[in-house]
Design an enzyme around this catalytic site. Sequence first.
Site, PDB file in Angstrom:
ATOM      1  N   ASP A  22       3.915 -55.818 -19.679  1.00 35.80           N
ATOM      2  CA  ASP A  22       4.371 -55.224 -20.518  1.00 35.80           C
ATOM      3  C   ASP A  22       5.717 -55.327 -20.526  1.00 35.80           C
ATOM      4  O   ASP A  22       6.413 -56.309 -20.126  1.00 35.80           O
ATOM      5  CB  ASP A  22       4.158 -53.710 -20.089  1.00 35.80           C
ATOM      6  N   ASP A  24       8.715 -53.072 -22.254  1.00 36.96           N
ATOM      7  CA  ASP A  24       9.598 -51.570 -21.584  1.00 36.96           C
ATOM      8  C   ASP A  24       9.238 -51.109 -21.143  1.00 36.96           C
ATOM      9  O   ASP A  24       8.375 -50.802 -21.011  1.00 36.96           O
ATOM     10  CB  ASP A  24       9.590 -51.043 -23.456  1.00 36.96           C
TER      11      ASP A  24
END
Length: 247
Positions: A22, A24
């Site tokens: 991922d 963020d």
Amino acid sequence: MPEATPDPVLPDLTAYDAVLFDLDGVLTPTAEVHMRAWRTMFEQLFAQWGISPAYSDRDYFEYLDGKKRYDGVASLLRSRDIELAWGDPADDPAADTVCGIGNRKNVVFAGILRTEGIAPYRGSLRLVEKLQAAAVPIAVVSSSKNAEEVLQAAGIRDRFPVVMDGVVAEREHLRSKPAPDVFVEAARMLGVKPARSVAFEDALSGVQSAAAGGFAVVVGVDRGAGAEHLRQAGATVVVDDLAAFVD
């Protein structure tokens, strides 16, 4: 402060076919920028519309974190018994539609990013470098439509041959996290099977997504969601910094 500490025994990531990250909150601290942008926008909106209870950081983790922007808006408004017309992604940020409100938040986010810039977490960058040196395929899996811009701003775009982001998800009609679609599609783009791959996530919805996708290892990165919450969502390992896999 995050409550997580590295698990005593961490898997050897180089033993797997691929590692998916991922963006963020895992590779870059943009989760903090997203949190600020959502808070600024929703506090103004709630004040204008007289909505209660007031917006809180818990709202971010429960309804927004890890989801596609418009899905997050609809989810949070629904928690306040508010239903709006969905609108269109081209809606003006001033429009009182789900898409308009999502675009309003993006204006705030882009302004913060331009003004303050972004840099990758040092521990995350060290792990990416280690995996690259070991020739382990890597990819970014993000719900954000700003992923390309963030990766460029952080100076790490060229490290990832595959970026599965919100733009791709919308184009391919993939469901938002916690559905497994985006992680499974990223694995397909890399040419690997989830059952032989590792996923890194800091969002509860993202952990649920990777777990539902059948990934061999789901690493929960505790940047504030809480170690126990991440484990309950499906994380098989929880750390508070990706440097745990390097040190």
